[in-house]
Design an enzyme around this catalytic site. Structure first.
Site, PDB file in Angstrom:
ATOM      1  N   GLU A 124      34.335  49.607  66.031  1.00 54.40           N
ATOM      2  CA  GLU A 124      32.902  49.473  66.297  1.00 54.40           C
ATOM      3  C   GLU A 124      32.607  48.770  67.617  1.00 54.40           C
ATOM      4  O   GLU A 124      31.633  49.096  68.296  1.00 54.40           O
ATOM      5  CB  GLU A 124      32.213  48.726  65.145  1.00 54.40           C
ATOM      6  CG  GLU A 124      32.016  49.556  63.882  1.00 54.40           C
ATOM      7  CD  GLU A 124      33.266  49.664  63.024  1.00 54.40           C
ATOM      8  OE1 GLU A 124      34.287  49.024  63.351  1.00 54.40           O
ATOM      9  OE2 GLU A 124      33.228  50.386  62.011  1.00 54.40           O
ATOM     10  N   HIS A 140      27.958  47.534  51.450  1.00 52.19           N
ATOM     11  CA  HIS A 140      27.533  48.785  52.094  1.00 52.19           C
ATOM     12  C   HIS A 140      26.117  49.178  51.666  1.00 52.19           C
ATOM     13  O   HIS A 140      25.773  50.351  51.670  1.00 52.19           O
ATOM     14  CB  HIS A 140      28.463  49.937  51.713  1.00 52.19           C
ATOM     15  CG  HIS A 140      29.850  49.835  52.255  1.00 52.19           C
ATOM     16  ND1 HIS A 140      30.701  48.824  51.933  1.00 52.19           N
ATOM     17  CD2 HIS A 140      30.527  50.635  53.105  1.00 52.19           C
ATOM     18  CE1 HIS A 140      31.858  49.022  52.550  1.00 52.19           C
ATOM     19  NE2 HIS A 140      31.783  50.107  53.268  1.00 52.19           N
TER      20      HIS A 140
END
Lengths: 338, 324
Positions: free
Chosen positions: A60, A129
């Site tokens: 990321e 999540h």
């Protein structure tokens, strides 16, 4: 008027911008060959080729860092961060670099990039999540923040986000990807950033919301009507910059404001509009500005717990009814009145 | 031996002498209380930026470190604007928004440091990707320090640059300390250059007191990037003459380390000795450069100290690229 699922509308928005502007590129994990884990980039690799649609490793920091570097040197990257929580490993690239470079360079560079991510509870993805995390970004001047929930909004706002010369965080509730809705494709379907939408008119209370809490607020407004309470529903759409004028105009008329949020009560995005509404309209309000939120708890994995965690239309309705009837902020369901 | 012309070598000497004089003067001014904020001085490391930048064009992007003054000068940024920026003035390179650590100059291909120290490698991937996608012919050079190499973003960036064969050169200036922590303590695996092997790219270690060694390593890496062969890593061994920042008590290194470096590993003295011994330049013309530079630095500091601050009504500018 075509109907599309929200993930198809997102794909269409990226596709249409890529077709118009060859500096638009897409990068992220599984975005090319797989078409995105939420199928938000299906067909882009075939149409635009591997130079413009790039799978990345699970990196990321490199994804957002490369997006910043490319954005400052002539491209318009659309980067996908699969789950909003993963910004936790690359906030530096977003908050300290993307959001600061235009300022640090006194305007010499612009950072036209979009960082998209899935957000939200309701699909059994558990504590790591399923958050929305808007407030990770809201205290950063230089960023724009958008949250969507339907096909038309996702299409129109994403096209604006890609065209914007600033870094835009674009949040997509994962439960809404499958939502089918009417939409307008093409230039006419483009929606400006920074403008809220009044989705339903009402006279007695303004329900201000964002993301997948908007349909909850709309459903609550319907129920409230049955109870004789006329509720206006405002979809904020953009959290930074947020549309004070539309919100204050609405609340000045209804004289009550309820903010419906999918985030923990402490530190949620609603504090900012609540504070501004309270300060600007203090003497005119018939009740305190009220926030309906989730409890201060990680998002539970168990489906039963998760459904209780999220505000439902029934819960919003009961909170609004209590506020309107008593002129006092009702306690949330998880707190016993003292 | 270098492939540069006499004129280019004289320019390289001027660049290094300017960096040195700028920082020696900054050290004095800071100690006198005249410099606002926080500065990291580049003195001792000049051959690194000079040797690297001599291989770059205006189309290339150098992503700077927070030890920013020297590389900014080497990249050709207006030294008056550099000084004014450090002094927070409205006519500074970034109109007083960037400061010492964030010197940026688009037209000279100088990108502001990113503060997270290692992110230049990831941003460099993006700049390299943009250069290749847009066909500018440019390359990106990410300048980082030894303190950055243990950040995950550096590994992520090296990996991405390698799998995408990006036109990127990563230059790690190893000055022996990440802030106050010794590189020998902090870096596993037998050295920085060796890490390149894990990412399938060339990695070399060069002596940063030797301008010619830096120039040649950078030339090879830049050439490789321009030919589409992918990224490289260069570790430049340097010694900083001052602390990590001005005001650093430097209790982590021996008192005479910097003095010894000035005697034994001074890149400017080495350069002078080599070019004079080889008969390329003569001592007189180098002396003339020194005199010129001294005069320039006097004017630069005088002008910076006298320059106006940014007006208050500009406070809210440059937050967004378009008005909200």
């Amino acid at each position: 008027m075509p109907r599309m699922r929200m993930n198809q509308a997102i794909t269409a928005a990226i596709r249409d911008e890529m077709a118009e502007d060859d500096t638009v590129v897409v990068l992220g994990e599984d975005v090319a060959a797989a078409g995105g884990v939420f199928k938000t980039s299906v067909g882009l690799l075939d149409e635009f080729g591997p130079n413009r649609v790039r799978d990345t490793p699970i990196s990321e920091m490199a994804i957002l860092g490369a997006a910043v570097g490319a954005a400052t040197t002539g491209l318009r990257p659309v980067a996908e961060i699969m789950f909003v929580e993963f910004f936790g490993v690359c906030l530096d690239q977003l908050v300290t670099q993307a959001a600061k470079l235009h300022y640090l360079t006194a305007g010499a560079v612009t950072v036209p990039m979009v960082a998209r991510a899935s957000v939200g509870a309701g699909r059994g993805f558990g504590a790591t999540h399923s958050q929305t995390c808007e407030t990770w970004f809201t205290a950063t001047p230089g960023l724009k923040i958008v949250s969507v929930w339907d096909a038309a909004g996702a299409y129109g706002l994403l096209r604006s986000a890609i065209r914007d010369d600033n870094p835009v965080v674009f949040l997509e509730p994962k439960c809404a990807y499958g939502n089918r809705g009417d939409m307008v494709r093409g230039e006419e379907g483009i929606l400006p950033l920074g403008e809220a939408a009044v989705l339903r008119s009402g006279d007695e209370v303004t329900l201000l919301s964002l993301g997948q809490m908007v349909p909850v607020a709309l459903a609550a407004a319907q129920m409230l009507e049955a109870e004789g309470i006329s509720a206006e529903v405002v979809d904020l759409r953009t959290l930074r910059p947020w549309d004070r004028e539309t919100v204050l105009t609405s609340v000045a008329r209804t004289r009550r404001a309820v903010i419906v949020e999918e985030n923990p009560a402490s530190g949620g995005w609603g504090h900012e509009p609540a504070s501004v509404i309270g300060a600007e309209l203090f003497g005119e309000l018939l009740a305190p500005v009220h926030r309906v939120t989730t409890p201060d708890v990680p998002v539970p994995f168990s489906r039963e717990l998760e459904l209780n965690y999220l505000p439902t239309p029934e819960y919003v309705t009961s909170q609004v009814t209590s506020l309107c009837n008593t002129a006092r902020s009702p306690h949330p369901w998880w707190e016993e009145p003292s | 031996m270098a492939t540069q012309s006499r004129t280019e070598l004289l320019a390289a000497y001027r660049t290094m002498a300017t960096m040195r004089a700028f920082e020696e003067r900054m050290h004095i001014e800071f100690a006198g209380g005249g410099v606002p904020g926080f500065v990291h001085l580049y003195a001792g490391q000049e051959a690194s930026a000079a040797g690297v930048c001599a291989n770059l064009t205006d189309h290339d992007v150098l992503l700077n470190t927070h030890r920013a003054h020297g590389p900014a000068i080497a990249r050709g940024a207006d030294i008056f604007a550099v000084a004014k920026e450090i002094y927070c003035r409205g006519e500074g390179l970034c109109r007083g928004r960037g400061g010492s650590a964030h010197l940026h100059d688009t037209k000279n291909g100088l990108w502001a440091a990113n503060s997270g120290v290692g992110s230049g490698v990831a941003l460099g991937c993006g700049a390299a990707l943009a250069a290749r996608t847009r066909g500018t012919g440019g390359i990106a050079v990410a300048l980082v320090g030894d303190g950055a190499v243990n950040q995950g973003v550096v590994s992520e960036g090296l990996n991405l640059a390698s799998i995408w064969k990006l036109p990127l050169v990563v230059v790690v200036e190893n000055n022996g300390y990440g802030e106050a922590t010794a590189a020998g303590y902090a870096i596993a695996g037998g050295g920085i250059a060796r890490r390149a092997e894990a990412f399938d790219m060339p990695g070399v270690q060069v002596d940063g007191s030797d301008y010619f060694a830096v120039f040649e390593a950078a030339a090879a890496a830049a050439e490789r990037a321009r030919r589409g062969k992918g990224p490289s890593l260069i570790e430049v061994e340097v010694t900083r003459f001052f602390g990590h920042f001005e005001g650093d008590a430097q209790t982590y290194r021996s008192r005479d380390e910097a003095e010894r470096a000035r005697r034994e590993r001074d890149c400017l003295a080495n350069f002078r000795r080599t070019v004079v011994a080889e008969g390329i330049l003569d001592a007189g013309e180098l002396d003339l450069v020194d005199t010129d530079v001294a005069d320039l630095i006097d004017r630069v500091y005088a002008e910076a100290e006298a320059a106006p601050y940014p007006p208050d009504d500009e406070l809210m500018e440059f937050i967004y690229a378009d008005s909200l």
